[in-house]
Design an enzyme around this catalytic site. Structure first.
Site, PDB file in Angstrom:
ATOM      1  N   GLU A 102      -1.835  -5.149 -11.917  1.00  0.00           N
ATOM      2  CA  GLU A 102      -0.886  -5.881 -11.069  1.00  0.00           C
ATOM      3  C   GLU A 102      -1.571  -6.241  -9.748  1.00  0.00           C
ATOM      4  O   GLU A 102      -2.407  -5.488  -9.247  1.00  0.00           O
ATOM      5  CB  GLU A 102       0.341  -4.981 -10.842  1.00  0.00           C
ATOM      6  CG  GLU A 102       1.398  -5.495  -9.904  1.00  0.00           C
ATOM      7  CD  GLU A 102       2.158  -6.717 -10.389  1.00  0.00           C
ATOM      8  OE1 GLU A 102       1.492  -7.710 -10.705  1.00  0.00           O
ATOM      9  OE2 GLU A 102       3.400  -6.687 -10.395  1.00  0.00           O
ATOM     10  N   ASP A 106       5.228  -4.450  -4.440  1.00  0.00           N
ATOM     11  CA  ASP A 106       5.991  -4.653  -3.199  1.00  0.00           C
ATOM     12  C   ASP A 106       7.247  -3.774  -3.280  1.00  0.00           C
ATOM     13  O   ASP A 106       7.199  -2.594  -2.935  1.00  0.00           O
ATOM     14  CB  ASP A 106       6.305  -6.149  -3.099  1.00  0.00           C
ATOM     15  CG  ASP A 106       7.024  -6.548  -1.836  1.00  0.00           C
ATOM     16  OD1 ASP A 106       6.979  -5.794  -0.858  1.00  0.00           O
ATOM     17  OD2 ASP A 106       7.643  -7.622  -1.807  1.00  0.00           O
ATOM     18  N   LYS A 134       2.636  -1.943  -0.983  1.00  0.00           N
ATOM     19  CA  LYS A 134       3.315  -1.886   0.320  1.00  0.00           C
ATOM     20  C   LYS A 134       4.305  -0.728   0.257  1.00  0.00           C
ATOM     21  O   LYS A 134       5.475  -0.933  -0.118  1.00  0.00           O
ATOM     22  CB  LYS A 134       4.082  -3.191   0.579  1.00  0.00           C
ATOM     23  CG  LYS A 134       3.217  -4.433   0.724  1.00  0.00           C
ATOM     24  CD  LYS A 134       4.141  -5.630   0.976  1.00  0.00           C
ATOM     25  CE  LYS A 134       3.415  -6.935   0.984  1.00  0.00           C
ATOM     26  NZ  LYS A 134       4.335  -8.093   0.904  1.00  0.00           N
ATOM     27  N   PHE A 155       3.564 -10.062   4.542  1.00  0.00           N
ATOM     28  CA  PHE A 155       3.204 -10.976   3.462  1.00  0.00           C
ATOM     29  C   PHE A 155       1.704 -11.296   3.507  1.00  0.00           C
ATOM     30  O   PHE A 155       1.154 -11.578   4.567  1.00  0.00           O
ATOM     31  CB  PHE A 155       4.021 -12.266   3.560  1.00  0.00           C
ATOM     32  CG  PHE A 155       3.922 -13.107   2.327  1.00  0.00           C
ATOM     33  CD1 PHE A 155       4.631 -12.776   1.187  1.00  0.00           C
ATOM     34  CD2 PHE A 155       3.093 -14.210   2.296  1.00  0.00           C
ATOM     35  CE1 PHE A 155       4.524 -13.536   0.041  1.00  0.00           C
ATOM     36  CE2 PHE A 155       2.976 -14.981   1.152  1.00  0.00           C
ATOM     37  CZ  PHE A 155       3.702 -14.646   0.021  1.00  0.00           C
ATOM     38  N   VAL A 156       1.051 -11.226   2.351  1.00  0.00           N
ATOM     39  CA  VAL A 156      -0.394 -11.484   2.277  1.00  0.00           C
ATOM     40  C   VAL A 156      -0.708 -12.555   1.227  1.00  0.00           C
ATOM     41  O   VAL A 156       0.046 -12.729   0.271  1.00  0.00           O
ATOM     42  CB  VAL A 156      -1.197 -10.197   1.947  1.00  0.00           C
ATOM     43  CG1 VAL A 156      -1.218  -9.227   3.104  1.00  0.00           C
ATOM     44  CG2 VAL A 156      -0.660  -9.504   0.697  1.00  0.00           C
TER      45      VAL A 156
HETATM   46  P1  IMP Z   1       7.831  -6.514  -6.522  1.00  0.00           P
HETATM   47  O1  IMP Z   1       8.574  -6.781  -7.794  1.00  0.00           O
HETATM   48  O2  IMP Z   1       8.736  -6.593  -5.327  1.00  0.00           O
HETATM   49  O3  IMP Z   1       7.027  -5.230  -6.546  1.00  0.00           O
HETATM   50  O4  IMP Z   1       6.842  -7.708  -6.285  1.00  0.00           O
HETATM   51  C1  IMP Z   1       5.776  -7.900  -7.096  1.00  0.00           C
HETATM   52  C2  IMP Z   1       5.316  -9.339  -7.122  1.00  0.00           C
HETATM   53  O5  IMP Z   1       5.750 -10.098  -6.005  1.00  0.00           O
HETATM   54  C3  IMP Z   1       3.822  -9.370  -7.089  1.00  0.00           C
HETATM   55  O6  IMP Z   1       3.276  -9.317  -8.374  1.00  0.00           O
HETATM   56  C4  IMP Z   1       3.522 -10.670  -6.385  1.00  0.00           C
HETATM   57  O7  IMP Z   1       3.441 -11.718  -7.322  1.00  0.00           O
HETATM   58  C5  IMP Z   1       4.708 -10.901  -5.489  1.00  0.00           C
HETATM   59  N1  IMP Z   1       4.410 -10.470  -4.094  1.00  0.00           N
HETATM   60  C6  IMP Z   1       4.882  -9.372  -3.455  1.00  0.00           C
HETATM   61  N2  IMP Z   1       4.410  -9.276  -2.198  1.00  0.00           N
HETATM   62  C7  IMP Z   1       3.619 -10.360  -2.026  1.00  0.00           C
HETATM   63  C8  IMP Z   1       2.792 -10.812  -0.924  1.00  0.00           C
HETATM   64  O8  IMP Z   1       2.709 -10.214   0.167  1.00  0.00           O
HETATM   65  N3  IMP Z   1       2.109 -11.967  -1.168  1.00  0.00           N
HETATM   66  C9  IMP Z   1       2.163 -12.656  -2.311  1.00  0.00           C
HETATM   67  N4  IMP Z   1       2.892 -12.255  -3.369  1.00  0.00           N
HETATM   68  C10 IMP Z   1       3.612 -11.121  -3.229  1.00  0.00           C
END
Ligand code: IMP
Length: 177
Positions: A102, A106, A134, A155-156
């Site tokens: 992955e 986030d 994060k 955000f990155v």
């Molecule tokens: P989660 O489901 O909230 O853990 O988010 C996971 C997905 O969100 C990652 O696989 C990324 O595609 C996207 N994502 C989360 N944070 C960022 C960020 O800071 N930059 C770009 N994509 C992000």
């Protein structure tokens, strides 16, 4: 430090290419040791993980397979709150040693939604490799077995990660200013 503009936002350098490459190699060494004599199947999660998956896979010395799936959960700089599988898993994972790749964990929702279905297919083992995490954004806690970097809740982009489609080609990782 360099500042770049992507769409309407400014981003500044956060992790250099050298720092990323060094850390990815360290993860590959750990995986080489842990999976000696095994033949794991890596499952890369598109789009964001393609560059990390490629560099990690290049540094493996064990026999290993790789395939990709596509899960969508983000729009712009905010999580859409709903995870959609747009390219599904074609491989039989039953009895195999699986390592999910992955880009960034986030909230943890994407993996939290995807993992039960995968576990249901009874892999021999299931581990997670993530480029970024994060911890302050976590809503669905999970264990990341191979983590390159733990980062603040900002955000990155870069090294596979995008802001509305752009920034994936950057060799470094940039943080929103
Ligand atoms: P989660 O489901 O909230 O853990 O988010 C996971 C997905 O969100 C990652 O696989 C990324 O595609 C996207 N994502 C989360 N944070 C960022 C960020 O800071 N930059 C770009 N994509 C992000």
């Amino acid at each position: 430090m360099s500042v770049i503009q992507v769409h309407d936002k400014s981003f500044e350098t956060f992790l250099s290419e050298e720092t990323i490459q060094k850390r990815v190699k360290e993860l590959a060494v750990a995986i080489n040791n842990d999976y000696k004599g095994k033949q794991p199947l890596f499952i890369g999660i598109l789009n964001g993980a393609f560059m990390f998956a490629s560099d990690l896979f290049k540094n493996l010395e064990i026999d290993a397979e790789i395939c990709f799936i596509k899960l969508i959960s983000y729009q712009g700089t905010k999580s859409a709150g709903k995870v959609v599988t747009s390219i599904g898993l074609m491989e039989d994972v039953h009895g195999k040693d699986i390592i999910l790749i992955e880009d960034i964990v986030d909230t943890g929702k994407t993996l939290n939604d995807f993992l039960p279905g995968l576990r249901h297919q009874q892999p021999a083992s299931l581990k997670i490799a993530a480029l970024l995490h994060k911890p302050d954004a976590t809503e669905y806690p999970l264990i990341i077995d191979y983590l390159a970097f733990s980062i603040p809740d900002k955000f990155v982009i870069g090294y596979g990660l995008d802001y509305d489609g752009l920034g994936r080609n950057l060799k470094e990782i940039y943080q929103l200013v």
